[in-house]
Write a protein that holds these residues in place. Structure first.
Motif, PDB file in Angstrom:
ATOM      1  N   VAL A  34       0.890  -1.245  -0.145  1.00 35.11           N
ATOM      2  CA  VAL A  34       0.037  -0.078   0.096  1.00 35.11           C
ATOM      3  C   VAL A  34       0.990   1.181   0.039  1.00 35.11           C
ATOM      4  O   VAL A  34       0.708   2.066  -0.670  1.00 35.11           O
ATOM      5  CB  VAL A  34      -0.947  -0.012   1.144  1.00 35.11           C
ATOM      6  CG1 VAL A  34      -1.486   1.198   1.442  1.00 35.11           C
ATOM      7  CG2 VAL A  34      -1.914  -1.094   1.033  1.00 35.11           C
ATOM      8  N   LEU A  35       1.978   1.392   0.681  1.00 35.61           N
ATOM      9  CA  LEU A  35       2.986   2.590   0.801  1.00 35.61           C
ATOM     10  C   LEU A  35       3.606   2.474  -0.460  1.00 35.61           C
ATOM     11  O   LEU A  35       3.667   3.662  -0.991  1.00 35.61           O
ATOM     12  CB  LEU A  35       3.949   2.260   1.964  1.00 35.61           C
ATOM     13  CG  LEU A  35       5.024   3.153   1.992  1.00 35.61           C
ATOM     14  CD1 LEU A  35       4.336   4.503   2.617  1.00 35.61           C
ATOM     15  CD2 LEU A  35       6.085   2.811   3.091  1.00 35.61           C
ATOM     16  N   SER A  36       3.960   1.604  -1.283  1.00 37.12           N
ATOM     17  CA  SER A  36       4.534   1.574  -2.494  1.00 37.12           C
ATOM     18  C   SER A  36       3.525   2.138  -3.539  1.00 37.12           C
ATOM     19  O   SER A  36       3.841   2.957  -4.287  1.00 37.12           O
ATOM     20  CB  SER A  36       4.891   0.246  -3.043  1.00 37.12           C
ATOM     21  OG  SER A  36       5.539   0.403  -4.221  1.00 37.12           O
ATOM     22  N   PHE A  37       2.318   1.791  -3.401  1.00 37.15           N
ATOM     23  CA  PHE A  37       1.122   2.229  -4.363  1.00 37.15           C
ATOM     24  C   PHE A  37       1.020   3.845  -4.143  1.00 37.15           C
ATOM     25  O   PHE A  37       0.759   4.552  -5.076  1.00 37.15           O
ATOM     26  CB  PHE A  37      -0.258   1.426  -3.867  1.00 37.15           C
ATOM     27  CG  PHE A  37      -1.379   2.036  -4.641  1.00 37.15           C
ATOM     28  CD1 PHE A  37      -1.463   1.722  -6.035  1.00 37.15           C
ATOM     29  CD2 PHE A  37      -2.253   2.874  -4.053  1.00 37.15           C
ATOM     30  CE1 PHE A  37      -2.596   2.185  -6.607  1.00 37.15           C
ATOM     31  CE2 PHE A  37      -3.317   3.420  -4.806  1.00 37.15           C
ATOM     32  CZ  PHE A  37      -3.415   3.035  -6.074  1.00 37.15           C
ATOM     33  N   VAL A  38       0.931   4.084  -2.791  1.00 35.59           N
ATOM     34  CA  VAL A  38       0.803   5.563  -2.454  1.00 35.59           C
ATOM     35  C   VAL A  38       1.852   6.346  -3.125  1.00 35.59           C
ATOM     36  O   VAL A  38       1.625   7.431  -3.772  1.00 35.59           O
ATOM     37  CB  VAL A  38       0.578   5.780  -0.900  1.00 35.59           C
ATOM     38  CG1 VAL A  38       0.514   7.353  -0.683  1.00 35.59           C
ATOM     39  CG2 VAL A  38      -0.568   5.162  -0.421  1.00 35.59           C
ATOM     40  N   GLN A  39       3.012   5.937  -2.951  1.00 37.76           N
ATOM     41  CA  GLN A  39       4.220   6.775  -3.281  1.00 37.76           C
ATOM     42  C   GLN A  39       4.242   6.652  -4.825  1.00 37.76           C
ATOM     43  O   GLN A  39       4.521   7.752  -5.629  1.00 37.76           O
ATOM     44  CB  GLN A  39       5.447   5.982  -2.957  1.00 37.76           C
ATOM     45  CG  GLN A  39       5.736   6.192  -1.368  1.00 37.76           C
ATOM     46  CD  GLN A  39       6.909   5.336  -0.910  1.00 37.76           C
ATOM     47  OE1 GLN A  39       7.619   4.691  -1.485  1.00 37.76           O
ATOM     48  NE2 GLN A  39       7.476   6.024   0.349  1.00 37.76           N
ATOM     49  N   THR A  40       3.915   5.662  -5.610  1.00 34.61           N
ATOM     50  CA  THR A  40       3.961   5.578  -6.900  1.00 34.61           C
ATOM     51  C   THR A  40       2.896   6.586  -7.590  1.00 34.61           C
ATOM     52  O   THR A  40       2.888   7.338  -8.466  1.00 34.61           O
ATOM     53  CB  THR A  40       3.599   4.162  -7.515  1.00 34.61           C
ATOM     54  OG1 THR A  40       4.581   3.253  -6.817  1.00 34.61           O
ATOM     55  CG2 THR A  40       3.686   4.151  -9.002  1.00 34.61           C
ATOM     56  N   GLU A  41       1.680   6.595  -7.071  1.00 32.85           N
ATOM     57  CA  GLU A  41       0.724   7.472  -7.263  1.00 32.85           C
ATOM     58  C   GLU A  41       1.028   8.895  -7.114  1.00 32.85           C
ATOM     59  O   GLU A  41       0.674   9.769  -7.909  1.00 32.85           O
ATOM     60  CB  GLU A  41      -0.599   7.110  -6.535  1.00 32.85           C
ATOM     61  CG  GLU A  41      -1.954   7.894  -6.968  1.00 32.85           C
ATOM     62  CD  GLU A  41      -3.140   7.531  -6.246  1.00 32.85           C
ATOM     63  OE1 GLU A  41      -4.183   7.592  -6.888  1.00 32.85           O
ATOM     64  OE2 GLU A  41      -3.052   7.118  -4.998  1.00 32.85           O
ATOM     65  N   GLN A  42       1.893   9.160  -5.994  1.00 30.30           N
ATOM     66  CA  GLN A  42       2.144  10.421  -5.933  1.00 30.30           C
ATOM     67  C   GLN A  42       3.101  10.832  -6.784  1.00 30.30           C
ATOM     68  O   GLN A  42       3.280  11.982  -7.299  1.00 30.30           O
ATOM     69  CB  GLN A  42       2.947  10.569  -4.401  1.00 30.30           C
ATOM     70  CG  GLN A  42       1.960  10.521  -3.455  1.00 30.30           C
ATOM     71  CD  GLN A  42       2.486  10.678  -1.907  1.00 30.30           C
ATOM     72  OE1 GLN A  42       3.675  10.587  -1.815  1.00 30.30           O
ATOM     73  NE2 GLN A  42       1.622  10.873  -1.066  1.00 30.30           N
ATOM     74  N   ASP A  45       1.325  11.567 -10.059  1.00 35.05           N
ATOM     75  CA  ASP A  45       0.730  12.625  -9.841  1.00 35.05           C
ATOM     76  C   ASP A  45       1.820  14.010 -10.167  1.00 35.05           C
ATOM     77  O   ASP A  45       1.581  15.070 -10.854  1.00 35.05           O
ATOM     78  CB  ASP A  45      -0.009  13.022  -8.568  1.00 35.05           C
ATOM     79  CG  ASP A  45      -1.202  12.139  -8.440  1.00 35.05           C
ATOM     80  OD1 ASP A  45      -1.550  11.617  -9.473  1.00 35.05           O
ATOM     81  OD2 ASP A  45      -1.729  11.952  -7.257  1.00 35.05           O
ATOM     82  N   VAL A 293      -1.017   0.279 -10.281  1.00 36.44           N
ATOM     83  CA  VAL A 293      -1.079  -0.586  -9.293  1.00 36.44           C
ATOM     84  C   VAL A 293      -0.219  -1.787  -9.502  1.00 36.44           C
ATOM     85  O   VAL A 293       0.212  -2.502  -8.857  1.00 36.44           O
ATOM     86  CB  VAL A 293      -2.504  -1.208  -9.123  1.00 36.44           C
ATOM     87  CG1 VAL A 293      -2.762  -1.897 -10.494  1.00 36.44           C
ATOM     88  CG2 VAL A 293      -2.623  -1.919  -7.715  1.00 36.44           C
TER      89      VAL A 293
END
Length: 598
Positions: A34-42, A45, A293
């Motif tokens: 989940v942390l990797s997903f959030v970082q990738t999404e940031q 963006d 994802v």
């Protein structure tokens, strides 16, 4: 409360240790995913914002020549508004002034120049006089009293799409007497746009499209047909007008991911749309090639695989080896190979050593039990052997008394008694010759009894046709003894009274069969003529009115918990009965109890 035994056979995957460890590892590693997903999404963006800013900057850079041209046109029309004040009363002079302006270097692109008075009768224009009363909106522009830039897709003079730059002309009192207008064809702007695109240093140059406030496309650096495919699919051009400079990411009408930028050009009436393929940005790898994802999911799966491999190497393979040894030992294999737990964790090695000690203890106890059972079996066989010898000794004594007896009736009674004693001796001989302590094969026992009875009670010179049909049924000694005595008594009487027509051979048939899963049956039949001697006494065991055989059979049947049935049909007498064999575990439990008491 006792726990149910573990079920063997098919094991569902979710019950396996490996599956449960994978689930636990997956749960533990899920926060990292989940942390990797959030970082990738940031990062995506941020990359998208950088790309949009880059496209906006490129679009504004490309729009600079157009804005400069529009600014120069606005300055030119303002200068004409001042220069024409002295020539408004002379249309010829006014027209000549405008003609010189159009002929000056740098002004070749203007398609029209003229002065429009408030009466809308244009006399001052190099293109000649023209009545403009069909354009009353010009009065509205005059009344506003400020410079304007308007888009006209069908210019009244050139007939093409033009930008009309207008500036009010004021008299000495500051009143607006008319408008001076310059028309700049969009083709000139398109040339400026092409020049900006060709000068761009970007790898994938932005496509430039101009449009008015109503959303109508005016020019395109990629052609009008291609321009329609380069527009954003989910936004109207008219909705993009009037919002200032902006950039965004969206799909084009053609279905490609692109970055768009909008730059106002002229007073909110003319806008420039920049269109750049997403493949040119640093978000390509996330937006086009791989979903956002995918990277966190791959990281999570890779971590899960590494954890599973570690669990396999450190735990699962040793547990499988231990399980195989335990399963083989539980299945009766006493030659279990030595456990190879080299490299296993200390806890698993301790379990393996404990299992090996347990195997040694069980094997030692089993060896002692086998020795004890063997000793008891030898002792029991010896008991049966001595009982048989004693019974044969009694039969020999009775035989001596038979030879001394003078009365035929006494001899007959003693002979019957001797036969029964010999039958008992036969039964005990079979009991110590048959295999096993807790169970006896009834088919072997009955076959031996039939052979013995035929040898003892058969009539010389009258051979019988004997038929046996015996199934493999096992009984405990408690049931085998009364069953043998009952069958012996019945066979003795059946042989005694078996008869047949002259030239025919008497028949005797013995059957042992199962009835369902819980009962067994025995049937004894012989051929007997209606005219034979005492046919009813053949199976009743009544001889000279004594009724001893019938009494013995009733007693033995009572011990088996059954009754004897008889019938006489078509020259054949039948006797049969059924009973419920005792469970062999009862005898085993009794032997264990006797051993414990001993």
């Amino acid at each position: 409360m006792t726990q149910p035994p573990l079920q063997q056979g098919r094991v569902w995957p979710f019950r396996r240790l490996g599956f449960r460890m994978m689930v636990m590892f997956g749960i533990v590693l899920m926060p990292l995913a989940v942390l990797s997903f959030v970082q990738t999404e940031q990062y995506q963006d941020e990359a998208a914002a950088r790309a949009e800013a880059a496209v906006l900057g490129t679009t504004m850079q490309a729009a600079a020549p157009l804005i400069d041209r529009i600014t120069r046109s606005e300055g030119a029309v303002a200068a004409l508004a001042v220069a024409l004040l002295a020539a408004l009363d002379d249309p010829a002079r006014c027209s000549a002034l405008l003609a010189r302006f159009l002929a000056a270097p740098g002004n070749e692109d203007y398609s029209f120049a003229g002065y429009v008075p408030r009466n809308l009768q244009m006399d001052c224009s190099p293109q000649g006089a023209r009545n403009l009363q069909d354009f009353p909106e010009l009065l509205t522009v005059m009344d506003e009293g400020k410079p304007t830039v308007r888009v006209n897709t069908h210019g009244p003079v050139s007939g093409t799409s033009v930008l009309i730059f207008s500036h009010p002309v004021r008299d000495g009192l500051g009143r607006v007497t008319g408008l001076v207008s310059l028309s700049l064809p969009h083709t000139a702007i398109e040339m400026e746009a092409h020049g900006a695109v060709s000068d761009s240093a970007m790898r994938d140059p932005v496509a430039l499209i101009t449009f008015d406030a109503s959303g109508e496309i005016l020019t395109s650096s990629v052609g009008m047909d291609e321009a329609a495919q380069r527009l954003p699919a989910n936004r109207a051009l008219s909705a993009l007008a009037g919002r200032g400079a902006q950039s965004f990411s969206a799909q084009s009408v053609a279905g490609f991911d692109r970055v768009f930028a909008v730059v106002p050009l002229a007073s909110g009436n003319l806008f420039l749309l920049g269109n750049w393929a997403m493949a040119g940005t640093d978000t390509t790898i996330f937006q086009t090639a791989v979903p956002i994802v995918a990277f966190p999911a791959l990281m999570w799966l890779a971590s899960l695989l590494v954890a599973q491999l570690a669990a396999e190497h450190q735990v699962l393979r040793h547990i499988r080896a231990l399980r195989a040894s335990i399963t083989a030992f539980a299945g009766g294999n006493r030659r279990v190979p030595e456990l190879d737990l080299e490299g296993a964790p200390h806890e698993l090695r301790s379990v393996g050593f404990a299992f090996e000690r347990m195997m040694e203890s069980v094997l030692h106890d089993e060896a002692e039990l086998e020795d004890m059972v063997h000793q008891k079996e030898v002792l029991l066989r010896e008991v049966h052997h001595r009982v048989k010898n004693n019974l044969q000794l009694i039969a020999s004594i009775i035989n001596m008394q038979i030879r001394k007896a003078r009365n035929p009736e006494t001899k007959a009674l003693l002979k019957g008694l001797q036969d029964r004693v010999m039958s008992l001796a036969t039964i005990h001989r079979e009991l110590y010759q048959t295999t096993g302590l807790t169970d006896i094969r009834v088919d072997e026992l009955l076959q031996s009894i039939v052979t013995q009875i035929l040898r003892m009670a058969g009539k010389p010179g009258e051979p019988l046709a004997v038929e046996t049909d015996l199934e493999d049924i096992r009984l405990t000694p408690d049931q085998a003894v009364p069953l043998s005595l009952l069958v012996t008594e019945a066979l003795t009487n059946a042989l005694k009274y078996a008869s047949a027509l002259p030239g025919k051979q008497p028949k005797l048939r013995v059957r042992l069969y199962r009835i369902g899963d819980s009962r067994a049956g025995i049937e004894i039949s012989n051929s007997a003529l209606q005219s034979g001697p005492k046919p009813d006494a053949m199976l009743d065991g009544v001889e000279d009115g004594s009724g001893l055989g019938d009494a013995l059979m009733r007693a033995f049947a009572g011990q088996l918990g059954t009754t004897v049935e008889r019938s006489h049909e078509n020259g054949e007498y039948r006797m049969w009965f059924d009973f419920a064999p005792s469970a062999l575990s009862d005898a085993e439990e009794r032997l264990r109890s006797d051993a414990a008491n001993a």
